[in-house]
Design a protein around this motif. Structure first.
Motif, PDB file in Angstrom:
ATOM      1  N   MET A  20       0.839  -1.202   0.000  1.00  0.00           N
ATOM      2  CA  MET A  20       0.000   0.000   0.000  1.00  0.00           C
ATOM      3  C   MET A  20       0.875   1.253   0.000  1.00  0.00           C
ATOM      4  O   MET A  20       0.646   2.193  -0.767  1.00  0.00           O
ATOM      5  CB  MET A  20      -0.915  -0.020   1.226  1.00  0.00           C
ATOM      6  N   SER A  21       1.900   1.262   0.832  1.00  0.00           N
ATOM      7  CA  SER A  21       2.813   2.398   0.898  1.00  0.00           C
ATOM      8  C   SER A  21       3.549   2.584  -0.424  1.00  0.00           C
ATOM      9  O   SER A  21       3.689   3.708  -0.918  1.00  0.00           O
ATOM     10  CB  SER A  21       3.818   2.172   2.031  1.00  0.00           C
ATOM     11  N   VAL A 137      -4.346 -10.373  -2.421  1.00  0.00           N
ATOM     12  CA  VAL A 137      -4.424  -9.473  -1.258  1.00  0.00           C
ATOM     13  C   VAL A 137      -3.460  -8.306  -1.443  1.00  0.00           C
ATOM     14  O   VAL A 137      -3.807  -7.147  -1.179  1.00  0.00           O
ATOM     15  CB  VAL A 137      -4.133 -10.242   0.055  1.00  0.00           C
ATOM     16  N   LEU A 138      -2.260  -8.607  -1.924  1.00  0.00           N
ATOM     17  CA  LEU A 138      -1.276  -7.540  -2.151  1.00  0.00           C
ATOM     18  C   LEU A 138      -1.734  -6.590  -3.254  1.00  0.00           C
ATOM     19  O   LEU A 138      -1.514  -5.375  -3.164  1.00  0.00           O
ATOM     20  CB  LEU A 138       0.086  -8.145  -2.489  1.00  0.00           C
ATOM     21  N   ALA A 139      -2.372  -7.119  -4.278  1.00  0.00           N
ATOM     22  CA  ALA A 139      -2.891  -6.261  -5.356  1.00  0.00           C
ATOM     23  C   ALA A 139      -3.981  -5.329  -4.836  1.00  0.00           C
ATOM     24  O   ALA A 139      -4.033  -4.147  -5.207  1.00  0.00           O
ATOM     25  CB  ALA A 139      -3.421  -7.118  -6.501  1.00  0.00           C
ATOM     26  N   MET A 140      -4.845  -5.852  -3.970  1.00  0.00           N
ATOM     27  CA  MET A 140      -5.898  -4.999  -3.396  1.00  0.00           C
ATOM     28  C   MET A 140      -5.286  -3.920  -2.508  1.00  0.00           C
ATOM     29  O   MET A 140      -5.717  -2.756  -2.543  1.00  0.00           O
ATOM     30  CB  MET A 140      -6.898  -5.841  -2.614  1.00  0.00           C
ATOM     31  N   ALA A 141      -4.271  -4.285  -1.729  1.00  0.00           N
ATOM     32  CA  ALA A 141      -3.603  -3.307  -0.867  1.00  0.00           C
ATOM     33  C   ALA A 141      -2.917  -2.240  -1.717  1.00  0.00           C
ATOM     34  O   ALA A 141      -2.965  -1.046  -1.395  1.00  0.00           O
ATOM     35  CB  ALA A 141      -2.597  -4.000   0.049  1.00  0.00           C
ATOM     36  N   ILE A 148      -5.663   6.020  -2.421  1.00  0.00           N
ATOM     37  CA  ILE A 148      -5.552   7.072  -1.399  1.00  0.00           C
ATOM     38  C   ILE A 148      -4.863   8.297  -1.991  1.00  0.00           C
ATOM     39  O   ILE A 148      -5.270   9.434  -1.729  1.00  0.00           O
ATOM     40  CB  ILE A 148      -4.812   6.552  -0.148  1.00  0.00           C
ATOM     41  N   ALA A 149      -3.833   8.074  -2.807  1.00  0.00           N
ATOM     42  CA  ALA A 149      -3.151   9.204  -3.457  1.00  0.00           C
ATOM     43  C   ALA A 149      -4.115   9.962  -4.359  1.00  0.00           C
ATOM     44  O   ALA A 149      -4.166  11.190  -4.352  1.00  0.00           O
ATOM     45  CB  ALA A 149      -1.937   8.714  -4.249  1.00  0.00           C
ATOM     46  N   VAL A 150      -4.910   9.228  -5.136  1.00  0.00           N
ATOM     47  CA  VAL A 150      -5.868   9.863  -6.043  1.00  0.00           C
ATOM     48  C   VAL A 150      -6.992  10.535  -5.252  1.00  0.00           C
ATOM     49  O   VAL A 150      -7.406  11.649  -5.567  1.00  0.00           O
ATOM     50  CB  VAL A 150      -6.416   8.833  -7.058  1.00  0.00           C
ATOM     51  N   ALA A 151      -7.482   9.870  -4.217  1.00  0.00           N
ATOM     52  CA  ALA A 151      -8.582  10.416  -3.422  1.00  0.00           C
ATOM     53  C   ALA A 151      -8.182  11.674  -2.666  1.00  0.00           C
ATOM     54  O   ALA A 151      -9.039  12.492  -2.320  1.00  0.00           O
ATOM     55  CB  ALA A 151      -9.099   9.360  -2.444  1.00  0.00           C
ATOM     56  N   ARG A 164       1.087  20.255  -1.660  1.00  0.00           N
ATOM     57  CA  ARG A 164       1.997  19.828  -0.587  1.00  0.00           C
ATOM     58  C   ARG A 164       1.255  18.992   0.476  1.00  0.00           C
ATOM     59  O   ARG A 164       1.859  18.143   1.119  1.00  0.00           O
ATOM     60  CB  ARG A 164       2.657  21.045   0.058  1.00  0.00           C
ATOM     61  N   LEU A 165      -0.019  19.238   0.637  1.00  0.00           N
ATOM     62  CA  LEU A 165      -0.807  18.470   1.606  1.00  0.00           C
ATOM     63  C   LEU A 165      -0.924  17.000   1.209  1.00  0.00           C
ATOM     64  O   LEU A 165      -1.020  16.126   2.067  1.00  0.00           O
ATOM     65  CB  LEU A 165      -2.205  19.072   1.763  1.00  0.00           C
ATOM     66  N   VAL A 166      -0.922  16.737  -0.070  1.00  0.00           N
ATOM     67  CA  VAL A 166      -0.992  15.350  -0.550  1.00  0.00           C
ATOM     68  C   VAL A 166       0.275  14.610  -0.169  1.00  0.00           C
ATOM     69  O   VAL A 166       0.238  13.434   0.198  1.00  0.00           O
ATOM     70  CB  VAL A 166      -1.228  15.300  -2.066  1.00  0.00           C
ATOM     71  N   TYR A 167       1.389  15.304  -0.207  1.00  0.00           N
ATOM     72  CA  TYR A 167       2.669  14.679   0.153  1.00  0.00           C
ATOM     73  C   TYR A 167       2.726  14.385   1.647  1.00  0.00           C
ATOM     74  O   TYR A 167       3.353  13.465   2.076  1.00  0.00           O
ATOM     75  CB  TYR A 167       3.840  15.577  -0.251  1.00  0.00           C
TER      76      TYR A 167
END
Length: 167
Positions: A20-21, A137-141, A148-151, A164-167
């Motif tokens: 995910m990270s 499971v890893l693909a879903m994560a 999350i980045a897009v959202a 900068r808030l996204v970062y």
């Protein structure tokens, strides 16, 4: 799939968190580069050059993979698992566009290396009949991390420097 024991579940959970990270780090620059370029007064050609420079950073992935074979995957996964998001997040403090590009040229390949190592460890650590399940499971994560980045893009639209808030 085979039933995973507690250790297998812990490994899969940690790999999913790393996945995910990694996906977040690898999605971050491509989603925010236009906002940052506007903030720094950089045109389309500058965005294109920046994208190419960041993508060329992939050459750092292979030496990291070799290092993982020499000193141990766990050690390297932990190191890049911390370094990738921290270096990517340092982009929020970039005073200039070239410094933002530099942080992402280092952070993104670290995220790619993390993703690569996660897949290798999943293949090695999961029981034979559970590997496809683990990869799903890893693909879903990973999808969640990129999502999350897009959202979080509405944060970038809050005003000058909002990216900068996204970062």
């Amino acid at each position: 799939p085979d039933r995973l024991d507690p250790r297998g579940l812990m490994v899969l959970g940690l790999l999913a968190a790393a996945s995910m990270s990694s996906a977040f780090v690898n999605t971050l620059f491509t989603q925010t580069v236009n906002f940052a370029a506007d903030d720094f007064g950089v045109g389309d050609s500058g965005i294109g050059i920046a994208g190419a420079v960041v993508r060329v950073g992939i050459v750092f992935v292979l030496p990291i993979a070799v290092l993982a074979d020499r000193i141990g995957r766990r050690t390297v996964i932990v190191a890049v698992g911390f370094a990738a998001p921290l270096i990517a997040a340092a982009g929020a403090l970039a005073p200039t566009f070239p410094i933002l590009v530099a942080t992402q040229t280092i952070g993104r390949p670290l995220g790619l290396a993390l993703d690569f190592l996660v897949a290798v460890v999943a293949a090695e650590e999961m029981p034979r009949n559970s590997r496809a399940y683990a990869i799903s499971v890893l693909a879903m994560a990973s999808g969640l991390g990129g999502g999350i980045a897009v959202a979080s893009l509405p944060l970038a639209d809050l005003g000058t420097g909002g990216w900068r808030l996204v970062y």
